[in-house]
Write a protein that holds these residues in place. Structure first.
Motif, PDB file in Angstrom:
ATOM      1  N   THR A 190      59.678  49.490  39.507  1.00 12.16           N
ATOM      2  CA  THR A 190      58.572  49.310  40.450  1.00 12.16           C
ATOM      3  C   THR A 190      57.574  48.266  39.962  1.00 12.16           C
ATOM      4  O   THR A 190      56.554  48.042  40.618  1.00 12.16           O
ATOM      5  CB  THR A 190      57.840  50.646  40.680  1.00 12.16           C
ATOM      6  OG1 THR A 190      57.395  51.160  39.429  1.00 12.16           O
ATOM      7  CG2 THR A 190      58.760  51.647  41.375  1.00 12.16           C
ATOM      8  N   ASN A 232      51.524  49.602  44.201  1.00 15.56           N
ATOM      9  CA  ASN A 232      51.941  50.717  45.077  1.00 15.56           C
ATOM     10  C   ASN A 232      53.310  50.459  45.692  1.00 15.56           C
ATOM     11  O   ASN A 232      53.511  50.577  46.909  1.00 15.56           O
ATOM     12  CB  ASN A 232      50.904  50.937  46.186  1.00 15.56           C
ATOM     13  CG  ASN A 232      49.513  51.192  45.643  1.00 15.56           C
ATOM     14  OD1 ASN A 232      49.286  52.180  44.950  1.00 15.56           O
ATOM     15  ND2 ASN A 232      48.581  50.277  45.923  1.00 15.56           N
ATOM     16  N   LYS A 240      57.186  50.813  46.757  1.00 14.08           N
ATOM     17  CA  LYS A 240      58.190  51.801  47.155  1.00 14.08           C
ATOM     18  C   LYS A 240      59.490  51.067  47.411  1.00 14.08           C
ATOM     19  O   LYS A 240      59.577  50.229  48.321  1.00 14.08           O
ATOM     20  CB  LYS A 240      57.755  52.552  48.417  1.00 14.08           C
ATOM     21  CG  LYS A 240      56.491  53.387  48.250  1.00 14.08           C
ATOM     22  CD  LYS A 240      56.103  54.066  49.563  1.00 14.08           C
ATOM     23  CE  LYS A 240      54.797  54.836  49.421  1.00 14.08           C
ATOM     24  NZ  LYS A 240      54.379  55.448  50.724  1.00 14.08           N
ATOM     25  N   TYR A 287      62.920  50.672  51.081  1.00 12.66           N
ATOM     26  CA  TYR A 287      62.159  51.058  52.273  1.00 12.66           C
ATOM     27  C   TYR A 287      63.042  50.940  53.513  1.00 12.66           C
ATOM     28  O   TYR A 287      63.980  50.135  53.566  1.00 12.66           O
ATOM     29  CB  TYR A 287      60.933  50.155  52.390  1.00 12.66           C
ATOM     30  CG  TYR A 287      59.791  50.720  53.186  1.00 12.66           C
ATOM     31  CD1 TYR A 287      59.234  51.963  52.874  1.00 12.66           C
ATOM     32  CD2 TYR A 287      59.235  50.006  54.244  1.00 12.66           C
ATOM     33  CE1 TYR A 287      58.160  52.485  53.593  1.00 12.66           C
ATOM     34  CE2 TYR A 287      58.157  50.510  54.967  1.00 12.66           C
ATOM     35  CZ  TYR A 287      57.632  51.751  54.641  1.00 12.66           C
ATOM     36  OH  TYR A 287      56.563  52.258  55.354  1.00 12.66           O
TER      37      TYR A 287
END
Length: 755
Positions: free
Chosen positions: A443, A491, A493, A496
């Protein structure tokens, strides 16, 4: 003798080349160009005395050059007319020279840019602005200045003759003008401006920038909502018109929002996709002036037909012909047994299956929206449910077409081009490079340049759930970027929209996706080539399923790639050309907006509805908001039928008198509407048969072009009441003014020749 004639002709041509000014004219219009390349006179030559429309203090540059880097214009400084080649040479202060072919047609002047040398640093060319002293109606979508008064009755305007020539100015960011209010009174005598306001003053729309109904916030007649900038007003309220063309082959970065005054729609930086081969050489416009009362069907139609512009028809008539205006049926309630019968009895030609929800473009189904064998049956019928194709065939027996509401070019999650395997042809707001390789679970994503990555994607709404990048075949959600190097996305993710997390190598391209908004519209935007394919997909849907109507919600998403009205023209051209190749006739459509890009193709504009558009009880153009007044003013000024939205549902308390009034306003003003039909509610109306008869009588007379101009003026008055009955002689109708309850001698209406 022949030698003397030749020498005389040569002398005339030579004198023309050296003249200080030249006159060019049509049947109704005379234009003078001076030695600098400025228009110094525009005259109405239809009367005994030629009326001048060119302001003495504002001559108009025939064509300007625009430097996109310096954000500055170059006006012509010298003009030379070469009559043998019908060519005007314009010299500019930057050293460029333009060759323009100027041909005089019966009803318009045609201007075409043949060459520009040198063209270094010139991003665009602009026809005009052509300044007039007309201060009545401005048609900002198609570029027209109109004086509709009986004393003047004249209009001056332009039309683009190619897709890359757009209504508006070269300085317009993103080639789509800001959606806003300006101050302009159409009649200073009747509607004088308050001392606190001045002509041309700009105001934001109303609301929070999210609810489109709340945009419409000013009922005062001098608040003019703007859907383009092909016409503008100066500080005296005088109207100017302009068109422009841009070189789209090079890289451009723009800071764009269609609604830039609102916090909820703040501008985003867009690295606009280059389009090699799309430039301004060959840009062409028709420049015209004529009596306003006949301009649409006399001049504009001739330009459209002769220049082979899009010319859609309904019932054999051009869709801009007021006799071709016709309402549509709009379904509700989910039951369809009698919907075709209702529609046929009223003389309508289209059923919008609005209660079926959004139709999302998905090329994965090859146009088969009900399955490859039409096994899905979403059309509910008591005797057995139907597919779209089956229902379309049933409607076609009555000469009726059906249609759906798509989200234009919004590629939703789960569709072929969006996810779980996203296309490589999605539109990128920005492109960056990945610094250092990452694995499927990492990430920490480091980028080479943080510029603009903190912006929440899209100029509209800035919905956090749609803030994505694409690396390879993976979509990754993020919010924010670190303030200090190494610059990393925050942030994060992975995987997706159900895409597969994957390893990516250092140096891989990061595409920050251009997106739409949420609220059920969620999707990503295609690049121009993929958008071409989406347009063709809509034609495929029509061919496979028998559809011939679309309500393009989210039509403004066609602006999101940064190419504005050009993007719109290209989209609809691709759709209609592909439809024609498949044997599909004209696809009638409305949508969430109207622009210079869609004006030729779009036949109606039924957006919104209810008391926001026209309130039949209070007889107001918008009793809850100013939407009805605003859209009426925009469409009327731009020779387009105003829509009254999804409206006027037939219920238990509906009466024939209500629909006499609705139809009178529709014919008088020149409107269409989408009549809400819920089968359960209609069957609960004791007077439904009488209502159907009323509507059919008015629609038959409208299609016969039986209402002269003076009658329409009276019909447009909401204070009056009318009753229309078929005459005893074929092709005649008796119109009664029953404003005060009486029925005096009727006005006898007759079918017009050719209708």
């Amino acid at each position: 003798m022949y030698k003397r004639i030749f020498l005389t002709l040569l002398a005339v041509l030579y004198a023309g080349c050296l003249s200080a000014q030249w006159d060019f004219q049509t049947r109704y219009f005379k234009v003078r160009v001076d030695k600098r390349g400025f228009i110094t006179s525009m005259k109405n030559i239809t009367g005994k005395t030629a009326r001048e429309f060119s302001p003495a203090d504002k001559p108009s540059p025939l064509m300007q050059l625009y430097d996109g880097q310096k954000k500055m214009y170059y006006e012509p400084v010298k003009a030379t007319w070469q009559p043998a080649g019908k060519t005007l040479l314009l010299a500019y202060s930057n050293g460029s020279e333009a060759r323009i072919r100027l041909t005089q047609h019966a009803k318009y002047l045609k201007l075409t840019l043949l060459s520009l040398t040198p063209a270094t640093s010139i991003e665009g060319i602009q026809w005009g602005a052509y300044y007039t002293n007309i201060n009545n109606l401005l048609g900002e979508i198609i570029g027209v200045a109109r004086d509709t008064s009986a004393a003047v009755n004249y209009a001056i305007g332009m039309l683009a003759l190619d897709d890359n020539t757009l209504g508006g100015t070269s300085a317009t960011t993103g080639d789509a003008a800001p959606f806003q209010y300006i101050i302009h009174t159409p009649d200073a005598g009747r509607f004088p401006l308050p001392d606190s306001l001045h002509e041309g003053q700009v105001f934001s729309l109303g609301g929070d920038g999210i609810s489109d109904v709340a945009f419409y916030a000013h009922k005062e007649p001098w608040y003019r909502i703007m859907y383009g900038d092909a016409a503008q007003v100066d500080s005296l309220g005088r109207i100017a018109v302009s068109y422009h063309s841009r070189d789209r082959s090079g890289r451009r970065e723009i800071l764009f929002s269609l609604i830039p005054h609102m916090k909820a729609n703040k501008p985003n930086h867009i690295d606009v996709q280059p389009l090699p081969g799309v430039g301004y050489i060959g840009s062409s416009v028709a420049f015209w002036g004529s009596p306003d009362s006949t301009a649409l069907l006399d001049v504009l139609r001739e330009i459209v037909v002769k220049e082979k512009l899009p010319y859609p028809t309904i019932n054999g008539k051009w869709v801009k012909d007021p006799a071709a205006f016709v309402p549509d049926a709009l379904t509700g309630g989910g039951l369809y047994d009698s919907i075709i019968s209702y529609t046929s009895r009223m003389g309508f030609k289209t059923i919008s299956l609005y209660d079926q929800g959004f139709l999302r473009p998905n090329r994965g189904n090859d146009g088969y929206i009900d399955g490859k064998h039409f096994e899905n049956k979403p059309i509910k019928m008591t005797a057995g449910n139907m597919s779209h194709k089956e229902f379309a065939l049933l409607a076609a027996r009555q000469g009726i077409v059906i249609g759906r509401t798509p989200i234009t070019n919004s590629l939703a999650p789960g569709t072929r081009d969006a996810s779980p395997v996203p296309s490589d042809s999605l539109c990128c707001q920005q492109k960056r490079l990945l610094v250092g390789k990452i694995g499927p679970a990492d990430t920490i994503i480091t980028v080479n340049d943080p510029a603009y990555l903190e912006e929440i994607a899209s100029w509209e709404g800035h919905c956090e759930n749609l803030n994505m990048i694409k690396i390879g075949k993976e979509l990754i959600h993020y919010l924010g970027v670190s303030a200090a190097p190494p610059y990393r996305l925050l942030n994060v993710k992975r995987g997706y929209w159900n895409t597969a997390p994957a390893a990516h190598a250092a140096g891989d391209t990061i595409c920050k996706l251009q997106v739409t908004v949420n609220y059920g519209y969620d999707g990503v935007i295609p690049n121009m080539q993929l958008q071409d394919e989406i347009a063709k997909h809509y034609a495929d849907i029509c061919k496979v399923n028998g559809l011939a109507y679309y309500d393009f919600d989210g039509q403004e998403f066609l602006f999101n790639n940064g190419h504005g009205y050009y993007s719109v023209k290209r989209f609809f051209r691709r759709m209609f050309e592909h439809a024609a190749s498949l044997g599909v006739p004209y696809i009638r459509f409305t949508g969430s907006t109207l622009s210079e890009g869609s004006w030729h193709y779009q036949s109606i504009w039924n957006v919104g509805g209810g008391k926001n558009l026209y309130d039949v009880d209070t007889r107001e153009w918008g009793s809850t908001t100013s939407q009805g007044k605003d859209l009426r003013d925009v469409t009327y000024a731009n020779f387009f039928p105003v829509g009254m939205g999804g409206n006027f549902p037939i219920t238990a308390t509906s009466t024939p008198a209500q629909y006499e009034h609705i139809q009178a306003i529709s014919v008088g003003v020149g409107t269409t509407y989408s009549l809400k039909l819920n089968q359960k509610d209609v069957e609960g109306c004791p007077q439904k048969d009488a209502i159907f008869k009323v509507i059919r009588t008015w629609e038959d007379a409208r299609a016969a072009n039986a209402f002269p101009r003076w009658v329409k003026t009276m019909l447009a008055d909401p204070a009056r009441n009318w009753r229309l009955e078929p005459g005893t002689i074929a092709d005649t109708w008796n119109l009664y003014d029953v404003t005060h309850g009486s029925s005096p001698r009727p006005i006898v209406l007759r079918r017009a020749p050719g209708y």
